[in-house]
Every structure is written in C-alpha cells, then in structure tokens.
Write a protein that holds these residues in place. Structure first.
Motif, mmCIF file in Angstrom:
data_model
loop_
_atom_site.group_PDB
_atom_site.id
_atom_site.type_symbol
_atom_site.label_atom_id
_atom_site.label_comp_id
_atom_site.label_asym_id
_atom_site.label_seq_id
_atom_site.Cartn_x
_atom_site.Cartn_y
_atom_site.Cartn_z
ATOM 1 N N MET A 1 0.851 -1.192 0.000
ATOM 2 C CA MET A 1 0.000 0.000 0.000
ATOM 3 C C MET A 1 0.885 1.241 0.000
ATOM 4 O O MET A 1 1.752 1.401 0.842
ATOM 5 C CB MET A 1 -0.920 -0.002 1.234
ATOM 6 N N SER A 2 0.669 2.159 -0.965
ATOM 7 C CA SER A 2 1.479 3.359 -1.072
ATOM 8 C C SER A 2 0.864 4.538 -0.334
ATOM 9 O O SER A 2 1.529 5.553 -0.136
ATOM 10 C CB SER A 2 1.681 3.735 -2.546
ATOM 11 N N ARG A 3 -0.410 4.429 0.046
ATOM 12 C CA ARG A 3 -1.066 5.498 0.767
ATOM 13 C C ARG A 3 -1.508 5.000 2.139
ATOM 14 O O ARG A 3 -1.852 3.827 2.297
ATOM 15 C CB ARG A 3 -2.303 5.983 0.001
ATOM 16 N N PRO A 4 -1.535 5.914 3.102
ATOM 17 C CA PRO A 4 -1.985 5.484 4.433
ATOM 18 C C PRO A 4 -3.462 5.150 4.425
ATOM 19 O O PRO A 4 -4.233 5.715 3.637
ATOM 20 C CB PRO A 4 -1.701 6.715 5.304
ATOM 21 N N PRO A 5 -3.894 4.207 5.270
ATOM 22 C CA PRO A 5 -5.324 3.917 5.360
ATOM 23 C C PRO A 5 -6.074 5.132 5.891
ATOM 24 O O PRO A 5 -5.519 5.955 6.620
ATOM 25 C CB PRO A 5 -5.372 2.749 6.359
ATOM 26 N N HIS B 1 5.449 7.807 8.177
ATOM 27 C CA HIS B 1 6.491 8.806 8.384
ATOM 28 C C HIS B 1 7.852 8.108 8.382
ATOM 29 O O HIS B 1 8.047 7.141 9.108
ATOM 30 C CB HIS B 1 6.248 9.516 9.726
ATOM 31 N N HIS B 2 8.777 8.576 7.556
ATOM 32 C CA HIS B 2 10.071 7.904 7.358
ATOM 33 C C HIS B 2 9.846 6.448 6.923
ATOM 34 O O HIS B 2 10.490 5.524 7.417
ATOM 35 C CB HIS B 2 10.927 7.965 8.619
ATOM 36 N N GLY B 3 8.920 6.279 5.991
ATOM 37 C CA GLY B 3 8.613 4.947 5.480
ATOM 38 C C GLY B 3 9.829 4.252 4.897
ATOM 39 O O GLY B 3 10.730 4.888 4.335
ATOM 40 N N GLY B 4 9.872 2.944 5.057
ATOM 41 C CA GLY B 4 10.987 2.155 4.553
ATOM 42 C C GLY B 4 12.114 1.988 5.542
ATOM 43 O O GLY B 4 13.036 1.200 5.306
ATOM 44 N N THR B 5 12.069 2.735 6.643
ATOM 45 C CA THR B 5 13.100 2.594 7.671
ATOM 46 C C THR B 5 12.668 1.551 8.700
ATOM 47 O O THR B 5 11.529 1.075 8.715
ATOM 48 C CB THR B 5 13.364 3.932 8.381
ATOM 49 N N TRP B 6 13.602 1.213 9.594
ATOM 50 C CA TRP B 6 13.335 0.243 10.650
ATOM 51 C C TRP B 6 13.199 0.966 11.990
ATOM 52 O O TRP B 6 13.950 1.884 12.296
ATOM 53 C CB TRP B 6 14.467 -0.773 10.748
ATOM 54 N N GLY B 7 12.225 0.527 12.763
ATOM 55 C CA GLY B 7 12.013 1.083 14.093
ATOM 56 C C GLY B 7 11.380 0.041 14.983
ATOM 57 O O GLY B 7 11.545 -1.166 14.753
ATOM 58 N N ILE B 8 10.654 0.484 15.966
ATOM 59 C CA ILE B 8 9.989 -0.436 16.897
ATOM 60 C C ILE B 8 8.482 -0.257 16.781
ATOM 61 O O ILE B 8 8.000 0.814 16.413
ATOM 62 C CB ILE B 8 10.446 -0.208 18.346
ATOM 63 N N GLU C 1 0.824 -1.305 8.803
ATOM 64 C CA GLU C 1 1.935 -0.404 9.093
ATOM 65 C C GLU C 1 3.306 -1.054 8.939
ATOM 66 O O GLU C 1 4.323 -0.380 9.080
ATOM 67 C CB GLU C 1 1.784 0.168 10.515
ATOM 68 N N SER C 2 3.344 -2.365 8.680
ATOM 69 C CA SER C 2 4.621 -3.083 8.616
ATOM 70 C C SER C 2 4.859 -3.693 7.243
ATOM 71 O O SER C 2 3.967 -4.330 6.670
ATOM 72 C CB SER C 2 4.659 -4.202 9.662
ATOM 73 N N LEU C 3 6.085 -3.508 6.718
ATOM 74 C CA LEU C 3 6.522 -4.281 5.571
ATOM 75 C C LEU C 3 7.060 -5.626 6.031
ATOM 76 O O LEU C 3 6.946 -6.635 5.329
ATOM 77 C CB LEU C 3 7.626 -3.528 4.822
ATOM 78 N N GLU C 4 7.639 -5.621 7.245
ATOM 79 C CA GLU C 4 8.291 -6.824 7.762
ATOM 80 C C GLU C 4 8.537 -6.643 9.251
ATOM 81 O O GLU C 4 8.688 -5.523 9.746
ATOM 82 C CB GLU C 4 9.627 -7.011 7.036
ATOM 83 N N LEU D 1 17.694 2.966 9.935
ATOM 84 C CA LEU D 1 16.803 3.153 11.065
ATOM 85 C C LEU D 1 15.991 4.437 10.947
ATOM 86 O O LEU D 1 16.440 5.429 10.358
ATOM 87 C CB LEU D 1 17.607 3.196 12.368
ATOM 88 N N HIS D 2 14.807 4.404 11.534
ATOM 89 C CA HIS D 2 14.020 5.628 11.705
ATOM 90 C C HIS D 2 14.893 6.624 12.467
ATOM 91 O O HIS D 2 15.532 6.261 13.458
ATOM 92 C CB HIS D 2 12.748 5.306 12.491
ATOM 93 N N PRO D 3 14.969 7.886 12.032
ATOM 94 C CA PRO D 3 15.894 8.841 12.671
ATOM 95 C C PRO D 3 15.709 8.962 14.180
ATOM 96 O O PRO D 3 16.695 9.064 14.924
ATOM 97 C CB PRO D 3 15.575 10.156 11.956
ATOM 98 N N GLY D 4 14.467 8.972 14.645
ATOM 99 C CA GLY D 4 14.235 9.081 16.083
ATOM 100 C C GLY D 4 14.776 7.885 16.836
ATOM 101 O O GLY D 4 15.410 8.032 17.890
#
Length: 297
Positions: free
Chosen positions: A1-5, A54-61, A125-128, A142-145
C-alpha cells in the motif's frame, strides 16, 4: 500500500496530530509510545515501516499514538500487540525512555522477553517484522528518532536491577498494628509493592540511564507472614527458617544471575551480610518510594 489507510471516524481522540508552535506536527495528540522488546537469544524486535508512513521504509519499533487517558506503558504494550502480535504476558517491562518535545512526548518501553514468541503483522503499518541481533541493529536503515535513541537504549539493556525486600523489617517501620496481624501486614506491603511495580522507580534511585525503571521485586517473608500471596510484578519468598538467611540467599542468587541488587532493610547486621554483592537502603527509603508510587497512580 502506497497510501496510508483512511482514519476511522470513530477513532480515539489520541489518533491525531500534536502541533508545535512552529508548525511541526507529531503523531499522537496525547503523545506516543513504542515497545523495545529484547530477547536475549534473538535480539531486538524491529518493524520495517510501510512506505506511506512517516520515514517509510526505515526500521524502528512497534508503537503509535497513546489513547485518551492511557499511560505510556499500556499504550506501548497495546500497540505492540496490534502491530506485531507481541503478547504482553510474555514481556517484562524494565525501563522507560522519554523523548520530550514539550507539546508531545514519545516513550520507549524497554521490555525483556520472558517466553519466546513469533511476531505477526496485525495491520498495514509493517513491511516486515524481524528479530535483529544487537550488533546488527545500527547497520539497518533506522528511523531517525530510533537511531538517535539507540545508543542509550542499548546501554540500558545491560542493566537488570532487582529489589529484595526485608518484609518484616519494612512492616515493622510503620506503626499500623502489624504486631496483631503479621500476615495481614505482609499482604498490605505486597499490595503496595504491586503499585510500585506498576509505577516504576526514578532512574536516579538506581544510578542508571533513562528515566524510569521497573526492577524485579522479591519480598521475603517469615514466621506468621509465611504463605502471603504474591502480587502482579511481585515475587514472595517464604523463609523456611531465618528471614535474614533467606534474604542473603536470594540476594546472592539474583546477583549471580546478573542482577544489580538493592536490599531494602534497616537491619545493620543483615546489611553487612549482603553488602559484598548488593547495595542497601533503609526501610524509610522504600516507604518513601511506595508513597511516591501511590501519588503517581
């Protein structure tokens, strides 16, 4: 999905933006929270964020907006359950790290995995989702935060505080008629320790990083107080004989398992026996901490 729900019309009021005076927007009208789940064998549970986020494609928690009236601990566990299928019954909260932007806060709940589980994406909200070894986390995009917080969070994972409570000594410091009903007094103390287990303790009490910690709590009871039921987040150990001997044994066992132990007692002889492997604080210190936890609750 390229757009948010699309946001649901009946969503919680917290599922909205907090806006700073300069126009910066932060997701979560009442702040946000996320879960840093640590499995000793497998590492950290990370979420590969959907591209539209927000910051899609990055890794976070796993994490998200706090609901109205919801505390950060409850919010982090709920979000991790919704987004990653993380079962709260297999997690032991250990610490809180708070990023404060004045109009908005993000609270990271550091939790120990007590029983292994496999994450399952529960929404879009998750790709993986993946367990990532500690040494490999920084190598991800990583997500910058999260990237900014990771060094102090990783340091925190090395700390495992534990509190051993000399129940008889602490109960005896409060003149509430405990001598007429030692079992009842011990049960009341365990109830107050439950409040402490839920509220946590300021990091300054332990000389640790982050802001708040949830130590492992072990109350040792003796004599007529034996048989006192444990509480949520509170272990109760019956002393088969001498209470002091049982406290010394528990303290050495926890220290050997890698915990940084603090023993709450005003008994000078007992303090001398445990000080080779543990810090000690008086009964008054614990009573003050219990009062503070009740006020926060």
């Amino acid at each position: 999905m390229s757009r948010p729900p699309r946001l649901r019309a009946d969503r919680d009021p917290g599922d909205n933006w907090a806006v700073a005076p300069d126009g910066t927007r932060y997701w979560g009208a009442f702040g946000a929270a996320g879960l840093l789940a640590h499995d000793v064998e497998r590492g950290i549970l990370l979420q590969h964020r959907a591209e539209w986020s927000h910051h899609g494609g990055t890794w976070g928690i796993p994490g998200g907006a706090r609901h109205q009236g919801e505390g950060p601990l409850s919010a982090a566990l709920r979000e991790a359950s919704e987004e990653a299928g993380a079962p709260s019954g297999r997690l032991r909260p250990r610490a809180l790290h708070v990023l404060d932007r004045e109009v908005w806060t993000y609270t990271t709940v550091v939790a120990e995995v007590t029983e292994p589980f496999e994450p399952v994406a529960g929404d879009e909200e998750s790709l993986e989702l993946a367990w990532v070894a500690l040494d490999e986390v920084a190598g991800r995009e990583l997500h910058p935060g999260f990237a900014a917080s990771w060094p102090v969070l990783r340091e925190a994972l090395a700390h495992r505080p534990a509190l051993v409570v000399d129940a008889a000594n602490v109960v005896g410091a409060v003149p509430d008629g405990w001598w007429r009903d030692r079992a009842g007094a011990a049960a009341r103390l365990v109830g107050r320790l439950e409040e402490l287990a839920q509220a946590g303790m300021d990091a300054g009490e332990w000389d640790l990083p982050l802001q708040r910690w949830f130590p492992r709590i072990v109350a040792v009871v003796e004599g007529r107080a034996r048989g006192t039921a444990p509480g949520t987040g509170v272990e109760v150990v019956d002393a088969p004989g001498s209470g002091d001997d049982a406290i010394v044994a528990q303290t050495h066992a926890l220290a050997a398992a890698g915990h940084a132990v603090t023993v709450a007692t005003s008994d000078r002889g007992l303090r001398a026996r445990v000080e080779p492997v543990a810090a000690t604080r008086g009964a008054g210190w614990l009573i003050d901490a219990l009062d503070a936890a009740r006020q926060r609750g």
